[in-house]
Design a protein around this motif. Structure first.
Motif, PDB file in Angstrom:
ATOM      1  N   VAL A  84       2.398   9.865  -5.395  1.00  0.00           N
ATOM      2  CA  VAL A  84       3.627   9.759  -4.601  1.00  0.00           C
ATOM      3  C   VAL A  84       4.801   9.370  -5.502  1.00  0.00           C
ATOM      4  CG1 VAL A  84       4.775   8.503  -2.738  1.00  0.00           C
ATOM      5  CG2 VAL A  84       2.392   9.213  -2.485  1.00  0.00           C
ATOM      6  N   MET A  85       4.583   8.428  -6.401  1.00  0.00           N
ATOM      7  CA  MET A  85       5.637   8.013  -7.333  1.00  0.00           C
ATOM      8  C   MET A  85       6.117   9.181  -8.172  1.00  0.00           C
ATOM      9  SD  MET A  85       5.433   5.067 -10.323  1.00  0.00           S
ATOM     10  CE  MET A  85       4.059   5.909 -11.150  1.00  0.00           C
ATOM     11  N   HIS A  86       5.191   9.978  -8.704  1.00  0.00           N
ATOM     12  CA  HIS A  86       5.570  11.129  -9.516  1.00  0.00           C
ATOM     13  C   HIS A  86       6.344  12.165  -8.699  1.00  0.00           C
ATOM     14  CE1 HIS A  86       2.200  10.466 -12.743  1.00  0.00           C
ATOM     15  NE2 HIS A  86       3.182   9.593 -12.831  1.00  0.00           N
ATOM     16  N   ALA A  87       5.881  12.390  -7.460  1.00  0.00           N
ATOM     17  CA  ALA A  87       6.513  13.411  -6.631  1.00  0.00           C
ATOM     18  C   ALA A  87       7.901  13.010  -6.178  1.00  0.00           C
ATOM     19  CB  ALA A  87       5.632  13.705  -5.413  1.00  0.00           C
ATOM     20  N   ALA A  88       8.168  11.714  -6.081  1.00  0.00           N
ATOM     21  CA  ALA A  88       9.431  11.238  -5.488  1.00  0.00           C
ATOM     22  C   ALA A  88      10.695  11.804  -6.146  1.00  0.00           C
ATOM     23  CB  ALA A  88       9.438   9.722  -5.456  1.00  0.00           C
ATOM     24  N   PRO A  89      10.932  11.722  -7.454  1.00  0.00           N
ATOM     25  CA  PRO A  89      10.192  10.967  -8.466  1.00  0.00           C
ATOM     26  C   PRO A  89      10.777   9.566  -8.604  1.00  0.00           C
ATOM     27  CG  PRO A  89      11.847  12.292  -9.558  1.00  0.00           C
ATOM     28  CD  PRO A  89      12.018  12.535  -8.067  1.00  0.00           C
ATOM     29  N   GLY A  90       9.955   8.650  -9.134  1.00  0.00           N
ATOM     30  CA  GLY A  90      10.418   7.291  -9.343  1.00  0.00           C
ATOM     31  C   GLY A  90       9.686   6.650 -10.493  1.00  0.00           C
ATOM     32  N   VAL A  91      10.047   5.392 -10.769  1.00  0.00           N
ATOM     33  CA  VAL A  91       9.440   4.658 -11.891  1.00  0.00           C
ATOM     34  C   VAL A  91       8.542   3.528 -11.400  1.00  0.00           C
ATOM     35  CG1 VAL A  91      11.297   5.226 -13.491  1.00  0.00           C
ATOM     36  CG2 VAL A  91      11.459   3.143 -12.107  1.00  0.00           C
ATOM     37  N   GLY A  92       8.412   3.401 -10.106  1.00  0.00           N
ATOM     38  CA  GLY A  92       7.548   2.372  -9.544  1.00  0.00           C
ATOM     39  C   GLY A  92       7.369   2.601  -8.060  1.00  0.00           C
ATOM     40  N   LEU A  93       6.287   2.096  -7.524  1.00  0.00           N
ATOM     41  CA  LEU A  93       6.031   2.203  -6.092  1.00  0.00           C
ATOM     42  C   LEU A  93       5.126   1.054  -5.686  1.00  0.00           C
ATOM     43  CD1 LEU A  93       6.561   4.233  -3.652  1.00  0.00           C
ATOM     44  CD2 LEU A  93       4.175   4.923  -4.022  1.00  0.00           C
ATOM     45  N   ALA A  94       5.528   0.353  -4.636  1.00  0.00           N
ATOM     46  CA  ALA A  94       4.740  -0.757  -4.104  1.00  0.00           C
ATOM     47  C   ALA A  94       3.991  -0.293  -2.866  1.00  0.00           C
ATOM     48  CB  ALA A  94       5.648  -1.933  -3.755  1.00  0.00           C
ATOM     49  N   ALA A  95       2.809  -0.863  -2.643  1.00  0.00           N
ATOM     50  CA  ALA A  95       1.994  -0.458  -1.502  1.00  0.00           C
ATOM     51  C   ALA A  95       2.737  -0.542  -0.167  1.00  0.00           C
ATOM     52  CB  ALA A  95       0.704  -1.286  -1.466  1.00  0.00           C
ATOM     53  N   PRO A  96       3.571  -1.574   0.088  1.00  0.00           N
ATOM     54  CA  PRO A  96       4.302  -1.589   1.356  1.00  0.00           C
ATOM     55  C   PRO A  96       5.179  -0.354   1.566  1.00  0.00           C
ATOM     56  CG  PRO A  96       4.338  -3.758   0.361  1.00  0.00           C
ATOM     57  CD  PRO A  96       3.753  -2.827  -0.668  1.00  0.00           C
ATOM     58  N   GLN A  97       5.582   0.303   0.492  1.00  0.00           N
ATOM     59  CA  GLN A  97       6.405   1.505   0.639  1.00  0.00           C
ATOM     60  C   GLN A  97       5.614   2.672   1.218  1.00  0.00           C
ATOM     61  OE1 GLN A  97       8.112   0.976  -3.591  1.00  0.00           O
ATOM     62  NE2 GLN A  97       9.780   1.964  -2.454  1.00  0.00           N
ATOM     63  N   LEU A  98       4.298   2.517   1.274  1.00  0.00           N
ATOM     64  CA  LEU A  98       3.453   3.503   1.957  1.00  0.00           C
ATOM     65  C   LEU A  98       2.884   2.924   3.252  1.00  0.00           C
ATOM     66  CD1 LEU A  98       1.533   5.207  -0.984  1.00  0.00           C
ATOM     67  CD2 LEU A  98       3.689   5.867   0.103  1.00  0.00           C
ATOM     68  N   GLY A  99       3.454   1.799   3.686  1.00  0.00           N
ATOM     69  CA  GLY A  99       3.016   1.176   4.925  1.00  0.00           C
ATOM     70  C   GLY A  99       1.804   0.288   4.787  1.00  0.00           C
TER      71      GLY A  99
ATOM     72  N   PRO B 222       0.561  -3.293   3.632  1.00  0.00           N
ATOM     73  CA  PRO B 222       1.049  -4.625   3.256  1.00  0.00           C
ATOM     74  C   PRO B 222       0.081  -5.350   2.331  1.00  0.00           C
ATOM     75  CG  PRO B 222       0.134  -4.721   5.442  1.00  0.00           C
ATOM     76  CD  PRO B 222       0.027  -3.282   5.012  1.00  0.00           C
ATOM     77  N   LEU B 223      -0.035  -4.838   1.128  1.00  0.00           N
ATOM     78  CA  LEU B 223      -0.964  -5.368   0.145  1.00  0.00           C
ATOM     79  C   LEU B 223      -0.222  -5.560  -1.174  1.00  0.00           C
ATOM     80  CD1 LEU B 223      -4.045  -5.991   0.131  1.00  0.00           C
ATOM     81  CD2 LEU B 223      -4.393  -3.707  -0.838  1.00  0.00           C
ATOM     82  N   GLN B 224      -0.508  -6.640  -1.883  1.00  0.00           N
ATOM     83  CA  GLN B 224       0.207  -6.935  -3.122  1.00  0.00           C
ATOM     84  C   GLN B 224      -0.332  -6.075  -4.264  1.00  0.00           C
ATOM     85  OE1 GLN B 224       1.001 -11.001  -4.152  1.00  0.00           O
ATOM     86  NE2 GLN B 224       1.454 -11.591  -2.058  1.00  0.00           N
ATOM     87  N   LEU B 225       0.117  -4.836  -4.249  1.00  0.00           N
ATOM     88  CA  LEU B 225      -0.274  -3.820  -5.221  1.00  0.00           C
ATOM     89  C   LEU B 225       0.928  -2.940  -5.516  1.00  0.00           C
ATOM     90  CD1 LEU B 225      -2.271  -1.906  -6.783  1.00  0.00           C
ATOM     91  CD2 LEU B 225      -2.726  -0.820  -4.548  1.00  0.00           C
ATOM     92  N   ALA B 226       1.164  -2.651  -6.777  1.00  0.00           N
ATOM     93  CA  ALA B 226       2.236  -1.742  -7.162  1.00  0.00           C
ATOM     94  C   ALA B 226       1.804  -0.955  -8.391  1.00  0.00           C
ATOM     95  CB  ALA B 226       3.535  -2.500  -7.448  1.00  0.00           C
ATOM     96  N   VAL B 227       2.402   0.219  -8.551  1.00  0.00           N
ATOM     97  CA  VAL B 227       2.188   1.034  -9.748  1.00  0.00           C
ATOM     98  C   VAL B 227       3.535   1.237 -10.431  1.00  0.00           C
ATOM     99  CG1 VAL B 227       0.134   2.178  -8.848  1.00  0.00           C
ATOM    100  CG2 VAL B 227       2.384   3.203  -8.435  1.00  0.00           C
ATOM    101  N   LEU B 228       3.505   1.320 -11.767  1.00  0.00           N
ATOM    102  CA  LEU B 228       4.727   1.438 -12.561  1.00  0.00           C
ATOM    103  C   LEU B 228       4.518   2.443 -13.677  1.00  0.00           C
ATOM    104  CD1 LEU B 228       3.900  -1.807 -12.036  1.00  0.00           C
ATOM    105  CD2 LEU B 228       6.238  -2.132 -12.817  1.00  0.00           C
ATOM    106  N   GLU B 229       5.562   3.193 -13.986  1.00  0.00           N
ATOM    107  CA  GLU B 229       5.525   4.142 -15.101  1.00  0.00           C
ATOM    108  C   GLU B 229       6.927   4.704 -15.292  1.00  0.00           C
ATOM    109  OE1 GLU B 229       2.902   7.995 -16.587  1.00  0.00           O
ATOM    110  OE2 GLU B 229       3.070   7.569 -14.442  1.00  0.00           O
TER     111      GLU B 229
ATOM    112  N   HIS C  16       9.381  -6.289  -4.036  1.00  0.00           N
ATOM    113  CA  HIS C  16       8.912  -5.563  -2.850  1.00  0.00           C
ATOM    114  C   HIS C  16       7.749  -6.286  -2.182  1.00  0.00           C
ATOM    115  CE1 HIS C  16      10.965  -1.824  -2.105  1.00  0.00           C
ATOM    116  NE2 HIS C  16      10.868  -1.410  -3.353  1.00  0.00           N
ATOM    117  N   LEU C  17       6.867  -6.836  -2.975  1.00  0.00           N
ATOM    118  CA  LEU C  17       5.642  -7.436  -2.437  1.00  0.00           C
ATOM    119  C   LEU C  17       5.901  -8.775  -1.766  1.00  0.00           C
ATOM    120  CD1 LEU C  17       3.247  -6.480  -5.354  1.00  0.00           C
ATOM    121  CD2 LEU C  17       3.812  -5.187  -3.285  1.00  0.00           C
ATOM    122  N   GLN C  18       7.119  -9.300  -1.946  1.00  0.00           N
ATOM    123  CA  GLN C  18       7.533 -10.530  -1.266  1.00  0.00           C
ATOM    124  C   GLN C  18       8.446 -10.245  -0.077  1.00  0.00           C
ATOM    125  OE1 GLN C  18       6.243 -13.537  -2.095  1.00  0.00           O
ATOM    126  NE2 GLN C  18       4.993 -12.353  -3.524  1.00  0.00           N
ATOM    127  N   GLY C  19       8.566  -8.981   0.289  1.00  0.00           N
ATOM    128  CA  GLY C  19       9.423  -8.615   1.410  1.00  0.00           C
ATOM    129  C   GLY C  19      10.877  -8.432   1.021  1.00  0.00           C
TER     130      GLY C  19
END
Length: 225
Positions: free
Chosen positions: A71-86, A88-95, A183-186
């Motif tokens: 999803v991050m690549h398709a957006a495209p973006g440099v990061g995506l947090a799990a809440p952005q996909l609905g 609510p878990l403290q997980l994010a990806v970065l690149e 993001h993970l802190q709201g």
């Protein structure tokens, strides 16, 4: 000139139970295509995500990380947090491997960032230096604003395999780390932004798309010394 960062209040804790989080992840992984990115106004973006403590099995976690990367690549973006996909878990990806103008890269201290996933992250500033630049968010499409962030931070997090890690980041990499962890802190970047700088993408491109923010600062009247 360094400017001060704006404090950000954390959101209320998510109301999702562990079983509800797992169910939401399974629903997401069952979709045929890529899931949509949640947009501002959805409550999941304004709640503190649940710390990861084994709500998913290893396969589900690995699949979720890969889906977030897609999803991050398709957006495209440099990061995506799990809440952005609905989720609510403290997980994010970065690149960050975008090809950026060399002048902008130098001014913004933007260097390539290899892909990695972070669980339960927290950061702290290293030193007092700050940096102020325009940034946007995949969950607030069409707008950008100037945000003052710590130039150097130390990130504490867990790898998906559960091992603990600590790493230092500077420049644009530090900005990505702070943005995704918030993001993970709201939090959203507008919580820390200079709101007089807020611009839609078209106006930003027409007037303020410089490597630095001096022109926007003078023209829009924010961050005045």
């Amino acid at each position: 000139m360094d400017f001060e960062t704006r404090p950000m209040a954390a959101g209320p804790d998510t109301t999702f139970t562990a079983s509800e989080i797992r169910s939401a992840v399974q629903d997401l992984l069952g979709l045929e295509g890529l899931p949509p990115i949640v947009q501002v106004g959805h409550p999941v973006l304004r709640q503190r995500a649940a710390p990861y403590d084994g709500q998913l099995d290893d396969t589900e976690l690995a699949q979720l990380v890969e889906r977030m990367r897609d999803v991050m690549h398709a957006a495209p973006g440099v990061g995506l947090a799990a809440p952005q996909l609905g989720i609510p878990l403290q997980l994010a990806v970065l690149e960050d491997h975008f090809d950026v103008d060399p002048v902008a890269s130098e001014i913004r201290q933007r260097t390539p960032l290899g892909f990695f996933a972070i669980l339960n992250p927290g950061y702290e500033p290293e030193g007092t230096a700050t940096a102020s630049f325009y940034e946007g968010c995949l969950s607030m499409r069409g707008f950008q604003a100037v945000v003052t962030r710590h130039r150097d931070v130390r990130l504490h997090y867990q790898h998906p395999d559960g091992s603990a890690a600590t790493a230092g980041f500077s420049g644009w990499q530090a900005r990505i780390v702070q943005h995704e962890t918030d993001h993970l802190q709201g939090g959203l970047y507008v919580d820390r932004a200079e709101l007089r700088s807020l611009a839609n993408d078209a106006e930003y491109s027409a007037h303020w798309a410089y490597p630095g923010i001096d022109e926007a600062r003078r023209g829009l009247g924010f961050l005045n010394p």
